[in-house]
Design an enzyme around this catalytic site. Sequence first.
Site, PDB file in Angstrom:
ATOM      1  N   GLN A  69     -16.490  10.023   8.086  1.00 12.42           N
ATOM      2  CA  GLN A  69     -15.251  10.958   8.092  1.00 12.42           C
ATOM      3  C   GLN A  69     -13.951  10.326   8.459  1.00 12.42           C
ATOM      4  O   GLN A  69     -13.854   9.519   9.571  1.00 12.42           O
ATOM      5  CB  GLN A  69     -15.441  12.148   8.962  1.00 12.42           C
ATOM      6  CG  GLN A  69     -14.397  13.071   8.993  1.00 12.42           C
ATOM      7  CD  GLN A  69     -14.676  14.386   9.916  1.00 12.42           C
ATOM      8  OE1 GLN A  69     -15.252  14.137  11.280  1.00 12.42           O
ATOM      9  NE2 GLN A  69     -14.009  15.609   9.974  1.00 12.42           N
TER      10      GLN A  69
ATOM     11  N   CYS B 161     -14.063   2.974   1.760  1.00 16.79           N
ATOM     12  CA  CYS B 161     -13.136   3.050   0.356  1.00 16.79           C
ATOM     13  C   CYS B 161     -11.833   2.398   0.851  1.00 16.79           C
ATOM     14  O   CYS B 161     -11.076   2.595   1.919  1.00 16.79           O
ATOM     15  CB  CYS B 161     -12.958   4.417   0.089  1.00 16.79           C
ATOM     16  SG  CYS B 161     -14.059   5.626   0.307  1.00 16.79           S
TER      17      CYS B 161
ATOM     18  N   GLU C 173      -3.510   9.082  -4.690  1.00 20.46           N
ATOM     19  CA  GLU C 173      -4.448   7.786  -5.382  1.00 20.46           C
ATOM     20  C   GLU C 173      -4.175   7.773  -6.737  1.00 20.46           C
ATOM     21  O   GLU C 173      -4.383   8.804  -7.448  1.00 20.46           O
ATOM     22  CB  GLU C 173      -5.564   7.816  -4.629  1.00 20.46           C
ATOM     23  CG  GLU C 173      -6.331   7.642  -3.403  1.00 20.46           C
ATOM     24  CD  GLU C 173      -5.927   6.324  -3.000  1.00 20.46           C
ATOM     25  OE1 GLU C 173      -5.352   5.251  -3.508  1.00 20.46           O
ATOM     26  OE2 GLU C 173      -6.362   5.979  -1.663  1.00 20.46           O
TER      27      GLU C 173
ATOM     28  N   HIS D 248       0.889   4.145  -2.972  1.00 17.76           N
ATOM     29  CA  HIS D 248       0.383   5.425  -2.575  1.00 17.76           C
ATOM     30  C   HIS D 248       1.429   6.703  -2.589  1.00 17.76           C
ATOM     31  O   HIS D 248       1.113   7.793  -2.402  1.00 17.76           O
ATOM     32  CB  HIS D 248      -0.284   5.393  -1.531  1.00 17.76           C
ATOM     33  CG  HIS D 248      -1.545   4.762  -1.407  1.00 17.76           C
ATOM     34  ND1 HIS D 248      -1.854   3.316  -1.469  1.00 17.76           N
ATOM     35  CD2 HIS D 248      -3.044   5.090  -1.644  1.00 17.76           C
ATOM     36  CE1 HIS D 248      -3.037   2.844  -1.633  1.00 17.76           C
ATOM     37  NE2 HIS D 248      -3.551   3.801  -1.894  1.00 17.76           N
TER      38      HIS D 248
ATOM     39  N   LYS E 230       0.819  -1.347  -0.006  1.00 13.21           N
ATOM     40  CA  LYS E 230      -0.091  -0.011  -0.056  1.00 13.21           C
ATOM     41  C   LYS E 230       0.954   1.339  -0.154  1.00 13.21           C
ATOM     42  O   LYS E 230       0.446   2.172  -0.861  1.00 13.21           O
ATOM     43  CB  LYS E 230      -1.026  -0.143   1.379  1.00 13.21           C
ATOM     44  CG  LYS E 230      -1.860   1.072   1.333  1.00 13.21           C
ATOM     45  CD  LYS E 230      -2.839   0.800   2.463  1.00 13.21           C
ATOM     46  CE  LYS E 230      -3.697   1.897   2.804  1.00 13.21           C
ATOM     47  NZ  LYS E 230      -4.537   1.830   4.256  1.00 13.21           N
TER      48      LYS E 230
ATOM     49  N   GLU F 266      -6.385   4.778  -9.028  1.00 12.89           N
ATOM     50  CA  GLU F 266      -6.980   3.668  -9.020  1.00 12.89           C
ATOM     51  C   GLU F 266      -7.731   3.217  -9.984  1.00 12.89           C
ATOM     52  O   GLU F 266      -8.401   4.234 -10.616  1.00 12.89           O
ATOM     53  CB  GLU F 266      -7.632   3.738  -7.523  1.00 12.89           C
ATOM     54  CG  GLU F 266      -6.975   3.998  -6.362  1.00 12.89           C
ATOM     55  CD  GLU F 266      -7.851   4.114  -5.241  1.00 12.89           C
ATOM     56  OE1 GLU F 266      -7.529   3.655  -4.072  1.00 12.89           O
ATOM     57  OE2 GLU F 266      -9.015   4.834  -5.256  1.00 12.89           O
TER      58      GLU F 266
ATOM     59  N   LYS G 219      -5.242   8.828   9.638  1.00  9.10           N
ATOM     60  CA  LYS G 219      -5.112   8.132   8.351  1.00  9.10           C
ATOM     61  C   LYS G 219      -3.850   9.040   7.684  1.00  9.10           C
ATOM     62  O   LYS G 219      -3.717  10.276   7.753  1.00  9.10           O
ATOM     63  CB  LYS G 219      -6.275   8.452   7.524  1.00  9.10           C
ATOM     64  CG  LYS G 219      -7.574   7.418   7.858  1.00  9.10           C
ATOM     65  CD  LYS G 219      -7.450   6.336   7.966  1.00  9.10           C
ATOM     66  CE  LYS G 219      -7.819   5.626   6.203  1.00  9.10           C
ATOM     67  NZ  LYS G 219      -7.861   4.424   6.446  1.00  9.10           N
TER      68      LYS G 219
END
Length: 273
Positions: free
Chosen positions: A112, A129, A192, A83, A79, A194, A117
């Site tokens: 939210q 998501c 992102e 990213h 990941k 994607e 994150k």
Amino acid sequence: MSTTTTTVTTVMEPITADNIIRLFGADINTEVIGGNARQGNDRGNDADLAGYDEEQIRLMDEMCIVLDENDSPIGSASKKVCHLMDNINKGLLHRAFSVFLFDDQNRLLLQQRASEKITFPDMWTNTCCSHPLGVPTETGADLPTSIAGAKRAAQRKLQQELGIPPAEVPPQDFKFLTRIHYLAPSDGKWGEHEIDYILFIKPKSGVSLDVNPNEVRDTTFVSQQELKDMFKQPGLKFTPWFRLICESMLYEWWDHLDEGMDSYKEESEIRRM
């Protein structure tokens, strides 16, 4: 005397199975399934992840499905690798899903994102998501098996982020609508890129929420008008993919939620956004 200015446009090289190792080297596992989280072995010395929440750093070891532009899996990568804007700017593309969950009043559940994150913190977005992982149950070689993998991944993440029991969101109850291909920076370092599988679900008996505060800061169910009003509030921020979906097809899909949505389901073409 006139002056002629020439503008040179750099065309990004399309990522393919043939060039992916040349472009990204050992960061990519070309076997797709069962990739090694190479970056996780040196997490303590990883300058890219310094200062972030430890649980979110751990999740950066998850292996995403790396794609060519036609949504064919050509490898897997962490990941973190998927990213980083440095890699995105070279064309690295991965698979994702976006869940839109509705209650018995046809209100949409929003979340939210938590302050912890690493990408898009504190922003409002659709219900859930995330990414199908490079594992046998979530990686698909063609569209039907890829849809099935995205639905299994959605069930897994709804439990992990929102505490929704898997029995309340069985994979067969998700409706696959379409795929969107988009690119969006989060900040100078992260972003992102994607191909995002859009999934609708209206659970027959509603859902039980037990929110994971490391993933989700807040939740709310909204009507169409309440969502439009939220977009007018200057203090609220929204994820770019959610804005794209809202500005294109969301309200039309929403209007047909109780009609089975047969004319909108199972779209085979990828929407390039």
